[in-house]
Design a protein around this motif. Sequence first.
Motif, PDB file in Angstrom:
ATOM      1  N   ASN A 159      20.500  40.336  40.468  1.00  0.00           N
ATOM      2  CA  ASN A 159      20.967  41.643  40.937  1.00  0.00           C
ATOM      3  C   ASN A 159      22.487  41.744  41.014  1.00  0.00           C
ATOM      4  OD1 ASN A 159      18.390  42.835  41.327  1.00  0.00           O
ATOM      5  ND2 ASN A 159      18.157  41.692  43.236  1.00  0.00           N
ATOM      6  N   ILE A 160      23.178  40.639  40.760  1.00  0.00           N
ATOM      7  CA  ILE A 160      24.640  40.657  40.813  1.00  0.00           C
ATOM      8  C   ILE A 160      25.189  41.615  39.764  1.00  0.00           C
ATOM      9  CG2 ILE A 160      26.697  39.258  40.325  1.00  0.00           C
ATOM     10  CD1 ILE A 160      25.283  36.894  41.606  1.00  0.00           C
ATOM     11  N   GLY A 161      26.274  42.285  40.113  1.00  0.00           N
ATOM     12  CA  GLY A 161      26.909  43.235  39.187  1.00  0.00           C
ATOM     13  C   GLY A 161      26.855  44.618  39.790  1.00  0.00           C
ATOM     14  N   THR A 162      26.082  45.493  39.192  1.00  0.00           N
ATOM     15  CA  THR A 162      25.920  46.828  39.757  1.00  0.00           C
ATOM     16  C   THR A 162      25.006  46.803  40.973  1.00  0.00           C
ATOM     17  OG1 THR A 162      24.000  47.319  38.358  1.00  0.00           O
ATOM     18  CG2 THR A 162      26.167  47.889  37.476  1.00  0.00           C
ATOM     19  N   GLY A 163      24.120  45.802  41.046  1.00  0.00           N
ATOM     20  CA  GLY A 163      23.137  45.762  42.124  1.00  0.00           C
ATOM     21  C   GLY A 163      22.088  46.857  41.987  1.00  0.00           C
TER      22      GLY A 163
END
Length: 344
Positions: A159-163
């Motif tokens: 989920n890292i990044g935009t989430g």
Amino acid sequence: MKWLDCDSCDQDIVVSSRVRLARNIENVKFPQKLNYDDGFKIKEEIKKAVINNKDIGKNYKYYDMKDLNEIEGRRYVEDHLISHSLLEHDKIGGFLLSEDENSTIMINEEDHIRMQVLYPGFDLDKCFEETNKIDDIIESEIQYAFDEKIGYLTACPTNIGTGMRASVMLHLPSLVITNKINGIIQAVNQIGLTVRGVYGEGSNAMGNLFQISNQTTIGESEGDIIEKLKNIVNQLVNNERNARDAIYKNNKIRIEDKVFRSLGTLKNARILSTDEAMKLLSDVKLGIEMKIIDNIDRILINKLMIKIQPANIITSGNENLNANDRDILRSKIIRESIDKEEVE
């Protein structure tokens, strides 16, 4: 199930759209490592950020997981308002639910904050717009865990990044009937999307309902993720329509027989399991979309697919119902709902 109410929404193939954002508070342990006191402080901080906001605060009601029994919690999962993962954080978890039930802000689930917006039909843009609005309001009061290079920091690396997870719920019975669904699922998985069952990861595709969402949240913008998903969904909708036309053209009497047999069973059965009821409701929904049935609203069928799930059945009756009693009550609820719809 207020969120399903929309007479103007096209809910034939795309039943619903959802956008979810995962966020965490800077310099605070993820929920899996929180003790009760720290979890309580986070709940209070997030509740304050939302409820005290003059624009949206009055629209939300707070529910604490420790105040809900198991059946109540499962019913919110069945209604698609919270995740199953939140049930596992019953000591420190909670959620804020909007009055119209389109928006949920889960607290201390896998991440400190998981906000979702859910709408009937195919409307990812509206979901994205509303989720962003909620995100901006919370971020104005709370410092998020964020890295300039990789984006929002989350408990799960995927989920890292935009989430962001964008998803749609599709009813694809014709692709199942024509044995094309497995090939389509494989093709979708190869382009960075994932196909799951009606309740997400680990669930089955009951009633020919499939949830399609993005797999990756890093390296793509929110807009890119939304557009990619929309493009694939449009292709799936076309594939389902083509398959629907083909099976009706080539097997008109068989399809009509299948639809009316299922409707007849739903109108007369005295005992129905969840799986059997979902299969029959899927057949009737297909009959409605094919205009074989013209006196039953698709929204009723969409709602029944939720209303007949186990926890919903128990809360409709009482907590002492055994499995057989639930199957009897399930059939009664379906019979009465269809009879009322046909009379009106």
